[in-house]
Scaffold this active site. Structure first.
Site, PDB file in Angstrom:
ATOM      1  N   ASP A  62       0.850  -1.189   0.000  1.00 52.93           N
ATOM      2  CA  ASP A  62       0.000   0.000   0.000  1.00 52.93           C
ATOM      3  C   ASP A  62       0.886   1.239   0.000  1.00 52.93           C
ATOM      4  O   ASP A  62       2.102   1.136   0.112  1.00 52.93           O
ATOM      5  CB  ASP A  62      -0.976  -0.006   1.185  1.00 52.93           C
ATOM      6  CG  ASP A  62      -0.334  -0.414   2.490  1.00 52.93           C
ATOM      7  OD1 ASP A  62      -1.049  -0.813   3.409  1.00 52.93           O
ATOM      8  OD2 ASP A  62       0.904  -0.312   2.620  1.00 52.93           O
ATOM      9  N   TYR A  64       3.076   4.633   0.797  1.00 55.75           N
ATOM     10  CA  TYR A  64       3.951   4.989   1.915  1.00 55.75           C
ATOM     11  C   TYR A  64       3.149   5.686   3.022  1.00 55.75           C
ATOM     12  O   TYR A  64       2.372   6.600   2.739  1.00 55.75           O
ATOM     13  CB  TYR A  64       5.054   5.933   1.443  1.00 55.75           C
ATOM     14  CG  TYR A  64       6.109   5.310   0.571  1.00 55.75           C
ATOM     15  CD1 TYR A  64       6.845   4.209   1.014  1.00 55.75           C
ATOM     16  CD2 TYR A  64       6.404   5.831  -0.684  1.00 55.75           C
ATOM     17  CE1 TYR A  64       7.827   3.645   0.217  1.00 55.75           C
ATOM     18  CE2 TYR A  64       7.389   5.276  -1.488  1.00 55.75           C
ATOM     19  CZ  TYR A  64       8.099   4.179  -1.033  1.00 55.75           C
ATOM     20  OH  TYR A  64       9.077   3.620  -1.817  1.00 55.75           O
ATOM     21  N   PHE A  75       6.117   2.565  -4.702  1.00 52.92           N
ATOM     22  CA  PHE A  75       7.535   2.694  -4.373  1.00 52.92           C
ATOM     23  C   PHE A  75       8.169   4.000  -4.852  1.00 52.92           C
ATOM     24  O   PHE A  75       9.271   4.342  -4.438  1.00 52.92           O
ATOM     25  CB  PHE A  75       8.347   1.506  -4.910  1.00 52.92           C
ATOM     26  CG  PHE A  75       7.917   0.187  -4.352  1.00 52.92           C
ATOM     27  CD1 PHE A  75       8.171  -0.138  -3.023  1.00 52.92           C
ATOM     28  CD2 PHE A  75       7.219  -0.715  -5.136  1.00 52.92           C
ATOM     29  CE1 PHE A  75       7.752  -1.347  -2.500  1.00 52.92           C
ATOM     30  CE2 PHE A  75       6.793  -1.936  -4.621  1.00 52.92           C
ATOM     31  CZ  PHE A  75       7.056  -2.255  -3.292  1.00 52.92           C
ATOM     32  N   HIS A 182       9.026  -8.413   0.639  1.00 51.39           N
ATOM     33  CA  HIS A 182       8.862  -6.980   0.404  1.00 51.39           C
ATOM     34  C   HIS A 182      10.203  -6.280   0.639  1.00 51.39           C
ATOM     35  O   HIS A 182      10.965  -6.666   1.533  1.00 51.39           O
ATOM     36  CB  HIS A 182       7.800  -6.429   1.360  1.00 51.39           C
ATOM     37  CG  HIS A 182       7.307  -5.075   1.020  1.00 51.39           C
ATOM     38  ND1 HIS A 182       7.963  -3.929   1.404  1.00 51.39           N
ATOM     39  CD2 HIS A 182       6.217  -4.673   0.323  1.00 51.39           C
ATOM     40  CE1 HIS A 182       7.299  -2.883   0.961  1.00 51.39           C
ATOM     41  NE2 HIS A 182       6.244  -3.287   0.306  1.00 51.39           N
TER      42      HIS A 182
END
Length: 215
Positions: A62, A64, A75, A182
């Site tokens: 999801d 930041y 990202f 991740h």
């Protein structure tokens, strides 16, 4: 212009039907309550290309959870300094994998080349009782529809980073995905580093005679 049309300015018509399951009240709630990502950037990932031109889908978790970081592309950040942990780790892996020493945290150039920078949730709420509340379950039907349609109508390879992203494997055919932990600080050392996602994607692109990506 109603709230739905306003959010979709610049979005390819291919994607417009994908948000029909959301009513205006739900969309308005996110715009009013999500302080981490501006409302006009929630669907930003869909403003660069259509399904047929999608080459790579990078799927994260999801947005930041810090003000000023999330920009609608998973990202990515708008600025070029003080990169979030996940992005720094991605760039470290990129350098170790392909020898590319990337500095800019703005990944818009990837998006313009056919890389869909997507999360399993497009919004994240404010903290409640000291905990960050994710909307992954709310976005599930929408994201699943996007993934299934891309997999059906293109040869795109999916890069699944993290457990939430890896949970989408059942929607993707055959060898059309790679997976790892991740790239967040907590998981990077054991589950993300040295997984060589970029060279694997490049090899897939070569094998399927797709347009190369300049990372």
């Amino acid at each position: 212009m109603d709230i739905r049309e306003d959010l979709l300015v610049g979005v390819d018509k291919t994607w417009i039907k994908l948000i029909e399951d959301f009513n205006d009240q739900e969309l308005q709630y996110h715009i009013n309550n999500d302080k981490y990502i501006p409302g006009d950037k929630i669907f930003r990932a869909f403003k660069y290309f259509d399904i047929e031109s999608t080459i790579v889908v990078i799927l994260g978790q999801d947005p930041y959870p810090n003000e000023g970081d999330a920009c609608g592309l998973s990202f990515s950040v708008e600025r070029n300094e003080k990169l979030p942990h996940s992005l720094r780790n991605i760039f470290k892996e990129l350098k170790d994998d392909l020898g590319i020493d990337r500095k800019s945290g703005n990944l818009e150039d990837w998006a313009e080349q056919g890389v869909l920078l997507l999360n399993t949730a497009l919004t994240i709420s404010k903290k409640e009782n000291g905990k960050q509340i994710s909307y992954i379950s709310l976005w599930k039907k929408f994201i699943n529809y996007v993934i299934a349609n891309i997999n059906k109508k293109s040869k795109a390879i999916f890069v699944l980073w993290g457990n939430d992203a890896k949970g989408k494997k059942e929607l993707i055919a055959g060898d059309m995905y790679i997976e790892s932990g991740h790239p967040s600080f907590a998981h990077s050392h054991k589950q993300f580093f040295n997984t060589k996602p970029f060279s694997k994607v490049n090899q897939y692109i070569k094998n399927h005679k797709l347009r190369s990506i300049k990372w």
